[in-house]
Design a protein around this motif. Structure first.
Motif, PDB file in Angstrom:
ATOM      1  N   SER A 710      34.799  44.419  93.322  1.00 10.96           N
ATOM      2  CA  SER A 710      34.013  45.621  93.595  1.00 10.96           C
ATOM      3  C   SER A 710      32.653  45.580  92.926  1.00 10.96           C
ATOM      4  N   GLY A 711      32.443  44.638  92.052  1.00 10.72           N
ATOM      5  CA  GLY A 711      31.176  44.529  91.348  1.00 10.72           C
ATOM      6  C   GLY A 711      31.286  43.531  90.226  1.00 10.72           C
ATOM      7  N   LEU A 712      30.153  43.089  89.731  1.00  5.54           N
ATOM      8  CA  LEU A 712      30.160  42.119  88.650  1.00  5.54           C
ATOM      9  C   LEU A 712      30.486  42.802  87.334  1.00  5.54           C
ATOM     10  N   PRO A 713      31.269  42.164  86.493  1.00 12.08           N
ATOM     11  CA  PRO A 713      31.524  42.742  85.173  1.00 12.08           C
ATOM     12  C   PRO A 713      30.271  42.690  84.303  1.00 12.08           C
ATOM     13  N   GLN A 714      30.331  43.401  83.174  1.00 11.88           N
ATOM     14  CA  GLN A 714      29.178  43.478  82.286  1.00 11.88           C
ATOM     15  C   GLN A 714      28.770  42.106  81.762  1.00 11.88           C
ATOM     16  N   THR A 715      29.757  41.254  81.506  1.00 12.12           N
ATOM     17  CA  THR A 715      29.440  39.910  81.005  1.00 12.12           C
ATOM     18  C   THR A 715      28.622  39.126  82.015  1.00 12.12           C
ATOM     19  N   SER A 716      28.928  39.261  83.308  1.00 18.78           N
ATOM     20  CA  SER A 716      28.177  38.543  84.344  1.00 18.78           C
ATOM     21  C   SER A 716      26.737  39.012  84.394  1.00 18.78           C
ATOM     22  N   HIS A 717      26.510  40.307  84.270  1.00 21.84           N
ATOM     23  CA  HIS A 717      25.141  40.826  84.264  1.00 21.84           C
ATOM     24  C   HIS A 717      24.350  40.261  83.080  1.00 21.84           C
ATOM     25  N   GLU A 718      25.032  40.140  81.930  1.00 18.43           N
ATOM     26  CA  GLU A 718      24.358  39.577  80.758  1.00 18.43           C
ATOM     27  C   GLU A 718      23.961  38.129  80.996  1.00 18.43           C
ATOM     28  N   TYR A 719      24.853  37.350  81.577  1.00 16.94           N
ATOM     29  CA  TYR A 719      24.526  35.956  81.874  1.00 16.94           C
ATOM     30  C   TYR A 719      23.345  35.852  82.833  1.00 16.94           C
ATOM     31  N   ILE A 720      23.358  36.670  83.877  1.00 22.03           N
ATOM     32  CA  ILE A 720      22.286  36.613  84.874  1.00 22.03           C
ATOM     33  C   ILE A 720      20.950  37.008  84.244  1.00 22.03           C
ATOM     34  N   ALA A 721      20.974  38.051  83.406  1.00 16.43           N
ATOM     35  CA  ALA A 721      19.732  38.529  82.808  1.00 16.43           C
ATOM     36  C   ALA A 721      19.144  37.541  81.805  1.00 16.43           C
ATOM     37  N   ARG A 722      20.006  36.771  81.121  1.00 14.90           N
ATOM     38  CA  ARG A 722      19.523  35.888  80.058  1.00 14.90           C
ATOM     39  C   ARG A 722      19.355  34.441  80.493  1.00 14.90           C
ATOM     40  N   ALA A 723      19.821  34.109  81.693  1.00 11.49           N
ATOM     41  CA  ALA A 723      19.818  32.701  82.113  1.00 11.49           C
ATOM     42  C   ALA A 723      18.409  32.105  82.103  1.00 11.49           C
ATOM     43  N   GLU A 724      17.438  32.739  82.798  1.00 13.14           N
ATOM     44  CA  GLU A 724      16.110  32.143  82.916  1.00 13.14           C
ATOM     45  C   GLU A 724      15.272  32.311  81.652  1.00 13.14           C
ATOM     46  N   PRO A 725      15.199  33.512  81.022  1.00 11.89           N
ATOM     47  CA  PRO A 725      14.339  33.621  79.831  1.00 11.89           C
ATOM     48  C   PRO A 725      14.866  32.871  78.613  1.00 11.89           C
ATOM     49  N   GLU A 726      16.169  32.769  78.433  1.00 16.44           N
ATOM     50  CA  GLU A 726      16.711  32.142  77.230  1.00 16.44           C
ATOM     51  C   GLU A 726      17.127  30.698  77.441  1.00 16.44           C
ATOM     52  N   ALA A 727      17.563  30.349  78.657  1.00 17.30           N
ATOM     53  CA  ALA A 727      18.012  28.980  78.920  1.00 17.30           C
ATOM     54  C   ALA A 727      17.071  28.219  79.841  1.00 17.30           C
ATOM     55  N   GLY A 728      16.102  28.899  80.457  1.00 17.96           N
ATOM     56  CA  GLY A 728      15.179  28.232  81.357  1.00 17.96           C
ATOM     57  C   GLY A 728      15.844  27.700  82.597  1.00 17.96           C
ATOM     58  N   ALA A 729      16.905  28.363  83.055  1.00 22.83           N
ATOM     59  CA  ALA A 729      17.660  27.882  84.208  1.00 22.83           C
ATOM     60  C   ALA A 729      17.749  28.983  85.245  1.00 22.83           C
ATOM     61  N   THR A 730      17.575  28.595  86.509  1.00 30.06           N
ATOM     62  CA  THR A 730      17.761  29.535  87.608  1.00 30.06           C
ATOM     63  C   THR A 730      19.184  29.494  88.149  1.00 30.06           C
ATOM     64  N   ASN A 731      19.926  28.459  87.801  1.00 31.48           N
ATOM     65  CA  ASN A 731      21.321  28.350  88.193  1.00 31.48           C
ATOM     66  C   ASN A 731      22.175  28.901  87.047  1.00 31.48           C
ATOM     67  N   VAL A 732      22.796  30.063  87.294  1.00 29.60           N
ATOM     68  CA  VAL A 732      23.535  30.735  86.224  1.00 29.60           C
ATOM     69  C   VAL A 732      24.737  29.915  85.771  1.00 29.60           C
ATOM     70  N   VAL A 733      25.394  29.252  86.733  1.00 29.25           N
ATOM     71  CA  VAL A 733      26.567  28.449  86.378  1.00 29.25           C
ATOM     72  C   VAL A 733      26.168  27.325  85.427  1.00 29.25           C
ATOM     73  N   ASN A 734      25.072  26.665  85.725  1.00 28.12           N
ATOM     74  CA  ASN A 734      24.628  25.578  84.846  1.00 28.12           C
ATOM     75  C   ASN A 734      24.261  26.098  83.459  1.00 28.12           C
ATOM     76  N   SER A 735      23.595  27.238  83.415  1.00 25.23           N
ATOM     77  CA  SER A 735      23.201  27.775  82.105  1.00 25.23           C
ATOM     78  C   SER A 735      24.414  28.161  81.275  1.00 25.23           C
ATOM     79  N   ILE A 736      25.451  28.649  81.944  1.00 26.04           N
ATOM     80  CA  ILE A 736      26.674  28.986  81.202  1.00 26.04           C
ATOM     81  C   ILE A 736      27.323  27.732  80.627  1.00 26.04           C
ATOM     82  N   ILE A 737      27.430  26.696  81.467  1.00 25.49           N
ATOM     83  CA  ILE A 737      28.113  25.475  81.042  1.00 25.49           C
ATOM     84  C   ILE A 737      27.328  24.737  79.971  1.00 25.49           C
ATOM     85  N   VAL A 738      26.016  24.661  80.131  1.00 26.84           N
ATOM     86  CA  VAL A 738      25.203  23.811  79.261  1.00 26.84           C
ATOM     87  C   VAL A 738      24.692  24.560  78.038  1.00 26.84           C
TER      88      VAL A 738
END
Length: 804
Positions: A710-738
């Motif tokens: 029904s919607g993304l959990p809060q943790t998913s929103h945090e990953y999406i919001a921080r992926a590009e500014p903190e990890a420099g990645a547009t692929n959220v899955v890669n930023s999570i793994i790496v």
């Protein structure tokens, strides 16, 4: 509170070093810690213990707040009352152990550390207020008991007794955990105090939950039919028995019942097992105590009996019965620890605990005999001891029916009176057997114990006398706990003298009947305990353990057959069948499906299905491997279509590497499947059914679960919001793994590397082993033949290592 618990674990870790240098001083250090803990609890948390129960002192440590996991400590009247036993009796036992242990005893380091660890675990058990921490400390006390009963494991009897205690109490602990989880789900909270304050309405689920919780309490507190482990645990040193199996650990089940009874005592699933099994345990334990010649075993069965008494009082509900139960919890810890420590003095000084070999110790040691008499008088309910005050309150609680109603209350009253009379009888048996003069046995000539050795024995016995004379001090704790129950229009106070009333007359009758039973003990010893074998607890336990062992052997013989297809089939069937019903039960409405997002997807799916079907029909190994690779490449192409290019690259890399590895391996195998021995058709159909089941379940669940979001959990929103500014990645899955979970990835890579190294080592070892064995041959022809034939043997199951 948390500091006090952690301090026990920290000191326990240091005590082995202390013991190696200063020996028995380690017990003294542990005793000082327990005494300081008790003083701290009484001084700094008195407001929560003596004030309004709603003002109990609490402390919460959040260690996983996102998912609601926390460690909550709460001190109220009941927890302070239990702390008096845990820390007070614990300090006395540790001081006593310093004199009890022999010089140069190699177990000083081990036992001192384990006893202090147990004290910390037991302290945590009575202070925590969340179900998971409660279970954690519950099982930690079980482990400490197992290690202390087993000792160094040099005797078969100690190993058997320790294992028996572990199996019974650990099984009960798992049952309790399941019951607590069910109650937490039904209540919407994991806090014990909140569950009790606002219990869920009665239902089948709640009834099952409380029965599971009671099962854990009954195993821990040695209630019938789980009582047999406690007398067997008497192989432990006497100080261990005095602390764990009389004053503290076996009270954990009573504490659990006392903690949950205010919320659930009205449920028939609660009070019927508590009352029925508690009464039967009280009577059975008392009868068995009369048949014992060993003083420790006599006290052990007496403890079983007293624990049944306490269960009835704290579990039946009602203000007066709860007041009596809380009073007798304290009284029992005081008099029973005294008696165990007295037994330890006799055993150490005389060299035996058998009443048939003891004679004249009362005249030899009049002071110790007087101390034991005080404790036995409290256990038998003789005024002016604390045991008498608590027993009068117990009789008053059920005199007019009490919380169970007139009929059930009077039946309970009769049972309590009978059990109390038997308690008087085995109390006299202990006193006369330990300190009396036995006909035909000369008076023993033994040295008197030292004052330091006797001092810890005196304190709880004197406390029983003082608290009996001033019962208002006990009511500070017991009365506040009992306020959780309705007073039923009667405000009863603990007192040594209530006038000439029915409970007093019953007490006199119980004492007289107990004396008559003692005089006729030979009748009880001859005819008691004649239960049918099917009703005896220990033979039933042995039969269950034997049946489990046979089942395990049968199951292992059917599943561990040395066949990789069988292993994979078991895993697939288990994963498909066990979670499916639960997962499907939690899904919502129908899922909206669409045929495809582009015309490429159906084409790739057709290629994938054709390749998968061709794998099943392939006769040559290399063909099957290539077709399997085609399946993997088709999945990677689907990733590309969906925009997961990085994921597709990883898929292509894995498939290519797998193909290379398979090519290297397959050159050692025959080119075709089943060349030497074709598989029966039935086996092929079974494999096909298992594969179809696994594939269908995974496919259906993938569609339903992905469509039920029904919607993304809060943790998913945090990953999406921080992926590009903190990890420099547009692929959220890669930023999570790496980046965000890099340590997890590193751990997985490390595991794979270790597995690869281990596999390579085994392959190389297996390759070199035949050469070493055939070094004596004239040539290498035999080796070549063996290596060429080895894959055929593995394939057909003829090699001895492929069968269990």
């Amino acid at each position: 509170m948390l500091v006090a618990i952690l301090a026990h674990f920290a000191v326990a870790a240091m005590l082995p070093t202390v013991a190696r240098r200063w020996g028995r001083v380690a017990f003294v250090i542990g005793g000082v810690l327990s005494a300081a803990t008790l003083a701290t609890l009484l001084l700094f948390f008195a407001q929560g213990a003596f004030g309004d129960p709603a003002d109990a002192v609490e402390q919460t440590v959040e260690w996983a707040p996102a998912i609601g996991l926390e460690i909550t400590l709460r001190i109220d009247a009941l927890s302070v009352l239990m702390s008096l036993l845990v820390s007070g009796i614990g300090a006395l036992v540790l001081f006593y152990y310093a004199c009890y242990a022999k010089r140069g005893d190699k177990n000083v380091a081990r036992n001192s550390s384990l006893l202090v660890t147990f004290a910390g675990a037991m302290l945590g058990l009575v202070l925590v207020d969340d179900i998971f921490s409660l279970y954690l400390f519950w099982e930690l006390t079980t482990v400490c008991s197992f290690l202390l009963v087993g000792g160094d494991g040099t005797t078969k009897r100690s190993r058997r007794s320790a294992t028996q205690a572990l199996l019974v109490t650990a099984a009960g602990g798992l049952s309790m955990l399941l019951g607590l989880i069910l109650l937490a789900v039904a209540s919407g909270t994991g806090r014990v105090s909140e569950i009790v304050a606002d219990p869920p309405p009665g239902s089948l689920l709640v009834s099952v939950a409380v029965i599971l919780v009671l099962a854990g309490a009954f195993t821990k507190s040695a209630q019938f039919p789980f009582h047999f482990w406690l007398p067997a645990a008497m192989v432990a040193p006497t100080p261990v028995s005095a602390y764990l199996h009389a004053a503290a650990m076996v009270k954990a089940g009573v504490y659990l019942v006392a903690r949950f009874a205010p919320g659930f005592h009205q449920l028939p699933a609660w009070w019927i097992p508590v009352v029925v099994l508690g009464l039967w345990t009280m009577i059975l334990g008392a009868v068995r105590a009369l048949r014992q010649n060993d003083l420790k075993t006599l006290l052990a069965f007496g403890t079983v009996s007293q624990l049944g008494f306490l269960m009835v009082l704290v579990g039946s509900g009602g203000f007066v019965s709860a007041l009596a139960g809380a009073t007798l919890i304290l009284a029992h810890g005081l008099f029973k620890s005294t008696l165990f420590l007295v037994t330890g003095v006799i055993d150490k000084q005389v060299g035996t605990r058998d009443v048939r070999h003891l004679s004249g110790l009362g005249r030899r040691w009049p002071f110790l005999a007087g101390v034991a008499t005080l404790a036995l008088a409290s256990m038998a309910g003789v005024p002016p001891l604390l045991g008498f005050v608590g027993k009068e309150a117990a009789l008053e609680a059920f005199l007019h029916g009490g919380p169970l109603g007139p009929t059930a209350g009077r039946i309970v009253l009769v049972g309590l009176a009978l059990g109390s009379a038997l308690t008087v009888a085995y109390s006299l048996r202990f006193l006369v057997g330990a300190f009396g003069t036995r006909p035909g046995v000369g008076p023993l000539r033994v040295d008197a114990p030292s004052a330091l050795f006797v001092a810890p024995v005196v304190i709880p016995a004197v406390a029983s006398l003082v608290l009996g004379l001033v019962p208002a001090w006990v009511e500070l704790f017991a009365g506040k706990y009992a306020e959780a129950y309705p007073s039923e229009g009667v405000r009863y106070h603990l007192a040594l003298w209530h006038g000439v009333n029915v409970p007093l007359l019953l007490s006199v009758l119980i004492l007289a009947a107990g004396y008559l039973v003692y005089r006729a003990t030979w009748i009880v010893r001859r005819f008691a305990g004649r239960l049918p074998r099917a009703m005896q607890a220990e033979p039933s336990y042995l039969a269950i353990v034997g049946a489990l062992d046979r089942l395990a052997r049968w199951l292992t013989g059917r599943l561990q057959v040395g066949s990789l297809p069988v292993y994979l089939g078991v895993i697939v069937v288990t994963v498909s069948v066990v979670p499916t019903l639960g997962l499907l039960g939690g899904l919502g409405g129908p899922t909206e499906l669409r045929f495809a997002d582009s015309w490429v997807q159906p084409v790739l799916v057709v290629v994938l299905l054709v390749a998968a079907g061709a794998v099943v029909l392939a006769r040559r190994r290399l063909t099957a491997v290539l077709l399997t690779g085609l399946v993997g490449y088709s999945i990677g192409a689907l990733f590309v279509v969906e925009g997961g290019v990085d994921l597709a690259l990883a898929q292509f890399l894995v498939e290519s590497l797998t193909l290379v590895v398979f090519v290297f391996v397959l050159r050692r195998f025959p080119s075709s499947f089943g060349k030497d021995r074709p598989r029966p058709g039935r086996v092929r159909w079974v494999k096909g059914a298992v594969a179809a089941l696994g594939g269908t379940v995974v496919a259906v669940l993938a569609v339903l679960v992905s469509g039920s979001r029904s919607g993304l959990p809060q943790t998913s929103h945090e990953y999406i919001a921080r992926a590009e500014p903190e990890a420099g990645a547009t692929n959220v899955v890669n930023s999570i793994i790496v980046d965000f979970r890099a340590f997890d990835t590193l751990g997985e890579v490390t595991v794979l590397a270790v597995a690869a190294i281990g596999a390579a080592s085994l392959i190389l070892a297996a390759h070199r082993q035949p050469r070493r064995q055939l070094d004596g041959l004239d040539g290498l022809d035999g080796l070549d033949e063996l290596e060429d034939d080895l894959p055929n043997r593995v394939e057909t199951g003829e090699h001895e290592g492929t069968r269990s």
